[in-house]
Design a protein around this motif. Sequence first.
Motif, mmCIF file in Angstrom:
data_model
loop_
_atom_site.group_PDB
_atom_site.id
_atom_site.type_symbol
_atom_site.label_atom_id
_atom_site.label_comp_id
_atom_site.label_asym_id
_atom_site.label_seq_id
_atom_site.Cartn_x
_atom_site.Cartn_y
_atom_site.Cartn_z
ATOM 1 N N TYR A 119 0.832 -1.204 0.000
ATOM 2 C CA TYR A 119 0.000 0.000 0.000
ATOM 3 C C TYR A 119 0.865 1.251 0.000
ATOM 4 O O TYR A 119 0.610 2.214 -0.723
ATOM 5 N N MET A 120 1.916 1.235 0.826
ATOM 6 C CA MET A 120 2.793 2.400 0.892
ATOM 7 C C MET A 120 3.600 2.583 -0.389
ATOM 8 O O MET A 120 3.886 3.716 -0.787
ATOM 9 N N LYS A 121 3.945 1.495 -1.039
ATOM 10 C CA LYS A 121 4.627 1.613 -2.337
ATOM 11 C C LYS A 121 3.701 2.274 -3.356
ATOM 12 O O LYS A 121 4.102 3.135 -4.135
ATOM 13 N N GLU A 122 2.434 1.894 -3.309
ATOM 14 C CA GLU A 122 1.450 2.431 -4.250
ATOM 15 C C GLU A 122 1.094 3.876 -3.939
ATOM 16 O O GLU A 122 0.892 4.690 -4.848
ATOM 17 N N LYS A 123 1.036 4.226 -2.636
ATOM 18 C CA LYS A 123 0.562 5.550 -2.231
ATOM 19 C C LYS A 123 1.702 6.487 -1.806
ATOM 20 O O LYS A 123 1.436 7.547 -1.255
ATOM 21 N N ALA A 124 2.928 6.134 -2.093
ATOM 22 C CA ALA A 124 4.076 6.881 -1.583
ATOM 23 C C ALA A 124 4.005 8.369 -1.884
ATOM 24 O O ALA A 124 4.409 9.198 -1.073
ATOM 25 N N HIS A 125 3.492 8.736 -3.047
ATOM 26 C CA HIS A 125 3.509 10.144 -3.435
ATOM 27 C C HIS A 125 2.139 10.815 -3.295
ATOM 28 O O HIS A 125 1.970 11.967 -3.690
ATOM 29 N N VAL A 126 1.188 10.106 -2.722
ATOM 30 C CA VAL A 126 -0.120 10.707 -2.484
ATOM 31 C C VAL A 126 -0.026 11.731 -1.363
ATOM 32 O O VAL A 126 -0.647 12.790 -1.400
ATOM 33 N N SER A 127 0.788 11.424 -0.368
ATOM 34 C CA SER A 127 0.947 12.293 0.800
ATOM 35 C C SER A 127 2.410 12.658 0.959
ATOM 36 O O SER A 127 3.288 11.828 0.728
ATOM 37 N N PRO A 128 2.718 13.884 1.368
ATOM 38 C CA PRO A 128 4.116 14.234 1.633
ATOM 39 C C PRO A 128 4.723 13.397 2.745
ATOM 40 O O PRO A 128 5.921 13.210 2.804
ATOM 41 N N VAL A 129 3.867 12.866 3.627
ATOM 42 C CA VAL A 129 4.361 11.982 4.664
ATOM 43 C C VAL A 129 4.933 10.724 4.036
ATOM 44 O O VAL A 129 6.048 10.297 4.339
ATOM 45 N N GLY A 130 4.172 10.128 3.121
ATOM 46 C CA GLY A 130 4.620 8.889 2.510
ATOM 47 C C GLY A 130 5.910 9.039 1.741
ATOM 48 O O GLY A 130 6.840 8.246 1.887
#
Length: 576
Positions: free
Chosen positions: A128-139
């Motif tokens: 999930y984090m690989k997929e959403k890494a750039h959705v949020s500046p946190v990721g």
Amino acid sequence: MKLNKKVISFFLSMMLIISVFLLPATGSENEEKQNRVFTSSWSQLTTADSGFPSPFTFYPRGDGYIMMSYCFDTLIWPDENGEFIGLLADSWESSADGIEWTFYLRENVTWHDGEPFTANDVVFTINYMKEKAHVSPVGSSWYNTAIIDNVKAPDDHTVIITLKQPYAPFMQLVLDVIPIMPEHIWKDVSDPSTYMEEDAVVGTGPFILEDYDKEQKSYKYSANKDYFLGEPVIDTLIYVQTSDPILSLKTGEVDESSLSFDQVQALSDQDNLKVISGPGYHVYRLRFNIPSNAILNDTDVRKAIYYSLDCEDIMSRVLHGGGVVGNPGYVPPYSKWYYPGVTKYAYDPEKANQMLDDAGYQNKDTDGIRIDPDGNRLEFQLLYPTEQQSQRLAELIQTYFKEVGIGIILKPGDRMTVDGLVGSGNFEMAIYTHATATEPGNMLNSFPTSTGWNNSEFMSLATEQMVTMDEEKRKELVDRMQVLIADNVPTIPVFYRDMYSACNQEKFDGFFYTPEGIAGGIPVEYNKLAFIYGNWNGESTEATEDTSTNSADSIGIFGSVAVLASAFLLRKYSQS
């Protein structure tokens, strides 16, 4: 023989007397156990909101991560000695080449909502984090999943992570940073940066979020009574903002607060407050906007600026002894990665003046500020956060610069404003304060991004040191990186601030500064293990036996005697 009314009345009176003596004591004991409330304050960050503490919505600085870490666990975590212990992972092993890592997970761990934690949650989180890494500046800024090739779960309690290549800081920058999330909650969340429902903070951690107030910048947590490392020694954990931490500590409004060195001195008369300190991997640096400013893009101008600053004097005036002067190679001198053999920039205003003359700024305006042949002033805006130490640092820099003919226009702002302007490149110079991290992968490899300084030799070394598993050889590469930083001055680390905190030890004792920091280098006292292994009101954290099942023990000696006396008298009257 039947009991007469007189006997019954006597018996009931005796039992009423027993209850009068027993119930208040039992109630008082239960009340004490259920009201272990602890209040802390981020006193140094009074204007900051640390964000909603889900893995994708906390404010991407150390305090934000800490607020999130109370609810969520990682696979591993640093203890009081800086050694990694298993959290969700019970044990682990890796292949000889460092490519394949196998984790054996703890059994019987549950999420805050009672659902069982399994290996599938780990697999889901990483994917999930690989997929959403750039959705949020946190990721994108906190979770390094790009190095991971694949992850699988051969059974409910085993996870195998395969990397694309050897990665020296895998434990420091991946395993102890990525919070594991429950698949059953997050699998249908398309945008984690906006998801702030109640179940967004359901984790396996030692605390459960009860309330977050963005306006008041406050947090309230309750203890996870079923935490797998043991129940926390407090029932309620509260974080508040206070503009005067000294007064708040003295009056008992807060039980603990992070402090500056000056603030610690003001507590010398408070015997109940225990002060601890730790090395400050917390740098105050002068940051240049190298790509967007042709003047600051000149290495000789940056060197001249360095020579114009008496960093030792500045540190003394700002911290009054609570820190160490900056290292031109950036790595703090108490780090195991520190290399002393770099170029030094001792205060030398004559040399600074000569270098600025040579750079084409021989002439001066009527107010003493240097100008180029076209009459353009050697003047910059200096952006800085409004907290006291940054304010003082900005004023001193302005004074020192004026002595060599550099003009400074002060531009204050709150921390979030400064972060936003610096992040968007909308500044000329800035005082930037943050944890330096302690792992070279975070501490140094980010320089091309954080400074705009693109040096091909540096970037080559940065890439090589990340895949060098031999620590001695890796240290040699990191040393060379520090030499290049000092020689090119992409930033000026003015000083590193030591860390201090004070706590009411009559209420709680157990805080510590984690060697090398938390989650890649956060230098704070709020390691969540303190609330598992610390002491509340002087009591041991070892689990005490529950004696409530033994009726004689639970009512005490007086109660036991009273019951026996009543039974004896009742039997006597019944036989008469």
